[in-house]
Scaffold this motif. Structure first.
Motif, PDB file in Angstrom:
ATOM      1  N   UNK A  43       0.779  -1.305   0.095  1.00 46.75           N
ATOM      2  CA  UNK A  43      -0.016  -0.316  -0.448  1.00 46.75           C
ATOM      3  C   UNK A  43       0.720   1.084   0.163  1.00 46.75           C
ATOM      4  N   UNK A  44       0.465   2.227  -1.108  1.00 52.66           N
ATOM      5  CA  UNK A  44       1.438   3.878  -0.306  1.00 52.66           C
ATOM      6  C   UNK A  44       0.674   4.567  -0.007  1.00 52.66           C
ATOM      7  N   UNK A  45       1.280   4.016   1.164  1.00 46.68           N
ATOM      8  CA  UNK A  45       0.874   5.077   2.305  1.00 46.68           C
ATOM      9  C   UNK A  45       1.594   5.679   3.651  1.00 46.68           C
ATOM     10  N   UNK A  46       1.690   6.700   4.095  1.00 44.53           N
ATOM     11  CA  UNK A  46       2.429   7.001   5.010  1.00 44.53           C
ATOM     12  C   UNK A  46       1.949   6.784   6.178  1.00 44.53           C
ATOM     13  N   UNK A  47       0.589   6.295   6.205  1.00 38.52           N
ATOM     14  CA  UNK A  47       0.436   6.605   7.656  1.00 38.52           C
ATOM     15  C   UNK A  47       0.177   4.950   7.956  1.00 38.52           C
ATOM     16  N   UNK A  48       2.072   5.292   8.441  1.00 34.06           N
ATOM     17  CA  UNK A  48       2.246   3.768   8.883  1.00 34.06           C
ATOM     18  C   UNK A  48       2.605   3.663   9.713  1.00 34.06           C
ATOM     19  N   UNK A  49       2.100   5.032  10.994  1.00 36.41           N
ATOM     20  CA  UNK A  49       3.431   4.844  12.486  1.00 36.41           C
ATOM     21  C   UNK A  49       2.267   4.174  13.334  1.00 36.41           C
ATOM     22  N   UNK A  50       4.167   2.670  13.592  1.00 39.39           N
ATOM     23  CA  UNK A  50       3.665   2.278  14.446  1.00 39.39           C
ATOM     24  C   UNK A  50       2.791   0.527  13.231  1.00 39.39           C
ATOM     25  N   UNK A  51       2.480  -0.009  12.401  1.00 45.90           N
ATOM     26  CA  UNK A  51       2.573  -0.749  11.798  1.00 45.90           C
ATOM     27  C   UNK A  51       3.138  -2.259  12.032  1.00 45.90           C
ATOM     28  N   UNK A  52       4.816  -1.628  13.026  1.00 47.66           N
ATOM     29  CA  UNK A  52       5.283  -3.117  13.025  1.00 47.66           C
ATOM     30  C   UNK A  52       4.341  -3.294  14.182  1.00 47.66           C
ATOM     31  N   UNK A  53       3.804  -2.559  15.578  1.00 45.70           N
ATOM     32  CA  UNK A  53       4.150  -3.216  16.517  1.00 45.70           C
ATOM     33  C   UNK A  53       2.477  -4.232  16.865  1.00 45.70           C
ATOM     34  N   UNK A  54       1.547  -3.080  15.754  1.00 43.67           N
ATOM     35  CA  UNK A  54       0.016  -3.602  15.157  1.00 43.67           C
ATOM     36  C   UNK A  54       0.126  -4.940  15.318  1.00 43.67           C
ATOM     37  N   UNK A  55       0.773  -5.463  14.041  1.00 45.18           N
ATOM     38  CA  UNK A  55       1.384  -6.927  13.282  1.00 45.18           C
ATOM     39  C   UNK A  55       1.316  -7.325  14.890  1.00 45.18           C
TER      40      UNK A  55
ATOM     41  N   UNK B 110      -2.265  14.744  13.343  1.00 44.51           N
ATOM     42  CA  UNK B 110      -0.001  15.226  13.295  1.00 44.51           C
ATOM     43  C   UNK B 110      -0.177  15.482  11.381  1.00 44.51           C
ATOM     44  N   UNK B 111       0.806  15.635  11.725  1.00 40.46           N
ATOM     45  CA  UNK B 111       1.714  17.102  10.249  1.00 40.46           C
ATOM     46  C   UNK B 111       2.755  15.340  10.230  1.00 40.46           C
ATOM     47  N   UNK B 112       2.923  14.943  10.883  1.00 40.86           N
ATOM     48  CA  UNK B 112       3.753  13.344  10.601  1.00 40.86           C
ATOM     49  C   UNK B 112       2.973  12.362   9.682  1.00 40.86           C
ATOM     50  N   UNK B 113       3.812  11.314  10.243  1.00 40.25           N
ATOM     51  CA  UNK B 113       3.975  10.159   9.652  1.00 40.25           C
ATOM     52  C   UNK B 113       2.431   8.934  10.964  1.00 40.25           C
ATOM     53  N   UNK B 114       0.934   9.143  10.332  1.00 35.97           N
ATOM     54  CA  UNK B 114      -0.254   9.080  10.866  1.00 35.97           C
ATOM     55  C   UNK B 114      -0.197   7.412  11.224  1.00 35.97           C
TER      56      UNK B 114
END
Ligand code: PXL
Length: 262
Positions: free
Chosen positions: A201-213, A249-253
């Motif tokens: 997925x081309x997305x920059x809304x990935x903050x915490x994706x490793x934790x969530x997985x 937020x203004x950065x990685x969502x």
């Protein structure tokens, strides 16, 4: 009386912006129908733009939190996240030595913004003390590279790195990689090696994706699912959570964690 949900524990660092760390873990547990509890190892000051500071929790106090929680709650599965330094890893390993539930080790090393959240000299300790206790270790390709000193640029590299990690003692490894336009994860255990693919997925809304997985895998293990199915379900949960991510937020969502698996 309503029946109790299974209990999962995260031993992890705090992200006050709520997208990663123990906050992401607890939200994921909750959405997947699991009661979440936490042992806090370190505090970050952080938002979607970056990490502004890190403060370790005193190691003895992490041990005290573990004693409080593990003596009272029926832990059905446990995960670890950011541990910070070798002393904390020792403490967590001492605690987990006596645990009988499945243990998922997410070897968190750097934030999405490139900020180190573990000391350099702690990586060996992770391998020595926590890998042998792990039912699953979930590094991304950068963490895997740091753990075994081998770059991941192709599927062949991915499979080789997974085999090297497995030889370090965990029961299974899931190495997460982005190769061209696909997200390809390699799941390896005694039964063999499996490549799991999904469109990137081309997305920059990935903050915490490793934790969530890793939290989603832990939740499903707590519910009694076997490892292979837990990994598959968790991957689709993360995929949906990235697709449903809010712009915050203004950065990685952060991811959108409110939609359960149907
Ligand atoms: O996503 C990895 C991670 C885990 N835990 C904490 C973090 C981060 C990334 O920033 O801050 C506390």
């Amino acid at each position: 009386m309503p029946s109790a949900a299974p209990v999962a524990l995260t031993i992890a660092g705090s992200d006050p912006s709520g997208g990663a760390g123990l906050q992401a873990d607890l939200k994921t547990f909750h959405t997947l129908g699991v009661y979440g509890c936490s042992v806090v190892t370190l505090l970050t000051a952080q938002n979607t733009l970056g990490v502004q500071g890190i403060q370790m929790v005193p190691t003895d106090f992490a041990r005290t939190q573990w004693a409080s929680v593990s003596s009272d709650l029926p832990l059905a599965a446990i995960k670890t996240g950011a541990l910070g330094n070798a002393e904390m890893i020792e403490a967590v390993a001492d605690c987990l030595d006596s645990a009988s539930s499945p243990v998922v080790i997410d070897p968190v090393m750097i934030s999405k913004h490139g900020h180190a959240i573990i000391d350099d000299d702690a990586v060996d300790k992770l391998i020595e003390r926590l890998f042998p206790l792990a039912d699953l270790v979930t590094p991304n390709s950068f963490e895997a590279e740091r753990l075994v000193g081998h770059t991941v640029r192709s599927e062949e590299d991915l499979v080789n790195v997974a085999a090297k990690l497995l030889a370090l003692g965990p029961r299974a490894v899931l190495v997460k990689a982005h190769l061209s336009d696909e997200s390809v994860d390699c799941l390896a255990d005694a039964s063999g090696v499996q490549l799991l693919r999904s469109p990137r997925l081309e997305s920059n809304r990935t903050h915490g994706s490793g934790c969530v997985l890793s939290a989603a895998i832990t939740a499903r293990l707590a519910q009694g699912e076997d490892l292979h199915n837990a990994v598959q379900t968790a991957r689709s949960f993360v995929h949906n959570a990235i697709r449903n991510a809010p712009q915050l937020g203004a950065g990685i969502s952060p991811l959108g964690l409110l939609t359960p698996i149907n």
